[in-house]
Design a protein around this motif. Structure first.
Motif, mmCIF file in Angstrom:
data_model
loop_
_atom_site.group_PDB
_atom_site.id
_atom_site.type_symbol
_atom_site.label_atom_id
_atom_site.label_comp_id
_atom_site.label_asym_id
_atom_site.label_seq_id
_atom_site.Cartn_x
_atom_site.Cartn_y
_atom_site.Cartn_z
ATOM 1 N N LYS A 76 0.947 -1.243 -0.004
ATOM 2 C CA LYS A 76 0.079 -0.073 0.070
ATOM 3 C C LYS A 76 1.135 1.302 0.078
ATOM 4 C CE LYS A 76 -4.366 -1.361 1.452
ATOM 5 N NZ LYS A 76 -5.284 -0.773 0.338
ATOM 6 N N LYS A 77 1.880 1.407 0.725
ATOM 7 C CA LYS A 77 2.807 2.362 0.831
ATOM 8 C C LYS A 77 2.023 3.681 1.043
ATOM 9 C CE LYS A 77 6.308 0.737 -2.372
ATOM 10 N NZ LYS A 77 7.021 0.785 -3.466
ATOM 11 N N PRO A 78 1.434 3.599 2.243
ATOM 12 C CA PRO A 78 0.634 4.954 2.854
ATOM 13 C C PRO A 78 1.392 6.226 2.800
ATOM 14 C CG PRO A 78 0.801 3.267 4.613
ATOM 15 C CD PRO A 78 1.445 2.708 3.414
ATOM 16 N N GLU A 79 0.843 7.422 2.706
ATOM 17 C CA GLU A 79 1.673 8.577 2.883
ATOM 18 C C GLU A 79 1.704 8.779 4.357
ATOM 19 O OE1 GLU A 79 0.210 12.123 0.602
ATOM 20 O OE2 GLU A 79 -0.300 10.758 -1.263
ATOM 21 N N ASN A 80 2.851 9.401 4.297
ATOM 22 C CA ASN A 80 3.408 9.984 5.634
ATOM 23 C C ASN A 80 3.506 8.801 6.693
ATOM 24 O OD1 ASN A 80 3.793 12.591 4.563
ATOM 25 N ND2 ASN A 80 1.729 12.880 4.780
ATOM 26 N N VAL A 81 3.865 7.549 6.213
ATOM 27 C CA VAL A 81 3.815 6.450 7.232
ATOM 28 C C VAL A 81 5.181 5.711 7.048
ATOM 29 C CG1 VAL A 81 2.721 4.527 8.245
ATOM 30 C CG2 VAL A 81 1.351 6.294 7.352
ATOM 31 N N HIS A 82 5.906 5.766 8.184
ATOM 32 C CA HIS A 82 7.149 4.977 7.988
ATOM 33 C C HIS A 82 6.687 3.441 8.198
ATOM 34 C CE1 HIS A 82 11.082 3.422 8.792
ATOM 35 N NE2 HIS A 82 10.990 3.287 9.719
ATOM 36 N N ILE A 83 7.065 2.845 7.527
ATOM 37 C CA ILE A 83 6.837 1.199 7.694
ATOM 38 C C ILE A 83 8.124 0.364 8.355
ATOM 39 C CG2 ILE A 83 6.410 -0.907 6.528
ATOM 40 C CD1 ILE A 83 5.084 0.781 4.165
ATOM 41 N N PRO A 84 7.999 0.293 9.410
ATOM 42 C CA PRO A 84 9.042 -0.400 10.158
ATOM 43 C C PRO A 84 9.106 -1.965 10.127
ATOM 44 C CG PRO A 84 7.161 -0.195 11.630
ATOM 45 C CD PRO A 84 6.632 0.367 10.174
ATOM 46 N N SER A 85 10.017 -2.384 10.857
ATOM 47 C CA SER A 85 10.283 -3.924 10.628
ATOM 48 C C SER A 85 9.127 -4.800 11.083
ATOM 49 C CB SER A 85 11.686 -4.218 11.410
ATOM 50 O OG SER A 85 11.360 -4.203 12.923
ATOM 51 N N GLU A 86 9.376 -6.187 10.525
ATOM 52 C CA GLU A 86 7.982 -7.016 10.877
ATOM 53 C C GLU A 86 7.765 -7.142 12.524
ATOM 54 O OE1 GLU A 86 8.749 -10.977 9.153
ATOM 55 O OE2 GLU A 86 8.850 -10.049 7.278
ATOM 56 N N ARG A 87 9.057 -6.955 13.243
ATOM 57 C CA ARG A 87 8.906 -7.036 14.683
ATOM 58 C C ARG A 87 8.201 -5.996 15.256
ATOM 59 N NH1 ARG A 87 8.254 -10.437 18.627
ATOM 60 N NH2 ARG A 87 9.044 -9.548 20.621
ATOM 61 N N THR A 88 8.487 -4.802 14.761
ATOM 62 C CA THR A 88 8.026 -3.730 15.035
ATOM 63 C C THR A 88 6.175 -3.719 14.989
ATOM 64 O OG1 THR A 88 9.743 -2.467 14.831
ATOM 65 C CG2 THR A 88 7.810 -1.088 15.309
ATOM 66 N N VAL A 89 5.979 -4.217 13.546
ATOM 67 C CA VAL A 89 4.415 -4.351 13.210
ATOM 68 C C VAL A 89 3.804 -5.283 14.238
ATOM 69 C CG1 VAL A 89 3.141 -5.234 11.492
ATOM 70 C CG2 VAL A 89 4.857 -3.898 10.696
ATOM 71 N N TYR A 90 4.632 -6.245 14.525
ATOM 72 C CA TYR A 90 4.140 -7.368 15.647
ATOM 73 C C TYR A 90 3.755 -6.539 16.893
ATOM 74 C CZ TYR A 90 4.127 -11.204 18.901
ATOM 75 O OH TYR A 90 3.527 -11.757 20.018
ATOM 76 N N ARG A 91 4.728 -5.769 17.233
ATOM 77 C CA ARG A 91 4.588 -5.272 18.647
ATOM 78 C C ARG A 91 3.494 -4.111 18.492
ATOM 79 N NH1 ARG A 91 10.594 -4.221 18.978
ATOM 80 N NH2 ARG A 91 11.272 -5.917 19.839
ATOM 81 N N VAL A 92 2.992 -3.582 17.475
ATOM 82 C CA VAL A 92 2.048 -2.519 17.370
ATOM 83 C C VAL A 92 0.482 -3.442 17.253
ATOM 84 C CG1 VAL A 92 0.858 -0.895 15.643
ATOM 85 C CG2 VAL A 92 3.201 -0.872 16.217
ATOM 86 N N MET A 93 0.737 -4.453 16.483
ATOM 87 C CA MET A 93 -0.604 -5.484 16.567
ATOM 88 C C MET A 93 -1.010 -6.023 17.931
ATOM 89 S SD MET A 93 0.217 -7.420 13.020
ATOM 90 C CE MET A 93 -1.265 -8.472 12.882
ATOM 91 N N ASP A 94 0.039 -6.239 18.674
ATOM 92 C CA ASP A 94 -0.102 -6.677 19.918
ATOM 93 C C ASP A 94 -0.558 -5.660 20.934
ATOM 94 O OD1 ASP A 94 -0.044 -8.737 22.059
ATOM 95 O OD2 ASP A 94 1.989 -7.916 22.631
ATOM 96 N N GLU A 95 -0.139 -4.312 20.748
ATOM 97 C CA GLU A 95 -0.644 -3.410 21.459
ATOM 98 C C GLU A 95 -2.088 -2.870 21.011
ATOM 99 O OE1 GLU A 95 -0.089 -0.597 24.418
ATOM 100 O OE2 GLU A 95 1.472 -2.009 23.854
ATOM 101 N N THR A 96 -2.492 -3.014 20.016
ATOM 102 C CA THR A 96 -3.507 -2.570 19.510
ATOM 103 C C THR A 96 -4.607 -3.637 19.370
ATOM 104 O OG1 THR A 96 -3.275 -3.074 17.017
ATOM 105 C CG2 THR A 96 -2.851 -0.516 18.273
ATOM 106 N N ARG A 97 -4.142 -4.985 20.005
ATOM 107 C CA ARG A 97 -5.210 -6.054 19.727
ATOM 108 C C ARG A 97 -6.522 -5.976 20.645
ATOM 109 N NH1 ARG A 97 -2.606 -11.066 22.529
ATOM 110 N NH2 ARG A 97 -1.795 -9.270 24.008
ATOM 111 N N ASP A 98 -6.330 -5.446 21.779
ATOM 112 C CA ASP A 98 -7.725 -5.150 22.395
ATOM 113 C C ASP A 98 -8.612 -4.191 21.976
ATOM 114 O OD1 ASP A 98 -6.387 -6.972 24.257
ATOM 115 O OD2 ASP A 98 -5.490 -5.372 25.464
ATOM 116 N N TYR A 99 -8.294 -3.335 21.019
ATOM 117 C CA TYR A 99 -9.457 -2.421 20.586
ATOM 118 C C TYR A 99 -9.916 -2.752 19.627
ATOM 119 C CZ TYR A 99 -5.968 0.350 23.419
ATOM 120 O OH TYR A 99 -4.960 0.959 24.279
#
Length: 99
Positions: A76-99
């Motif tokens: 997708k390459k969204p504008e103004n969004v830095h795409i981090p490593s897979e591990r960081t994506v996992y951490r963000v997914m884990d953090e937002t899992r409850d929402y």
């Protein structure tokens, strides 16, 4: 830290703050750093919103793991969004899992 902030009205009641910090084994400097940073937005807020958009596009996207989500973000390459490593994506997914 939040307990101390509530009990001392965000550090305005000085006498009690010393007692609470001592009892909870928190340094005063650590508490002041907490007060400075508590109202700042999460640094991955924009990334999390983009990940939520990808999740809501299709009913089967909720099964995406970190690898597929990372690949979807790269595609997708969204504008103004830095795409981090897979591990960081996992951490963000884990953090937002409850929402």
């Amino acid at each position: 830290m939040r307990f101390i902030a509530i009990k001392t009205d965000d550090g305005t009641t000085k006498g009690k703050m010393s007692f609470y910090c001592k009892m909870l084994k928190v340094s005063r400097q650590g508490f002041y750093n907490y007060l400075v940073n508590k109202d700042k937005p999460w640094k991955y807020e924009v990334l999390a919103e983009e990940m939520m958009k990808i999740n809501s596009e299709d009913e089967y996207n909720d099964t995406y793991g970190r690898i597929r989500m990372h690949q979807a973000l790269l595609l997708k390459k969204p504008e103004n969004v830095h795409i981090p490593s897979e591990r960081t994506v996992y951490r963000v997914m884990d953090e937002t899992r409850d929402y």
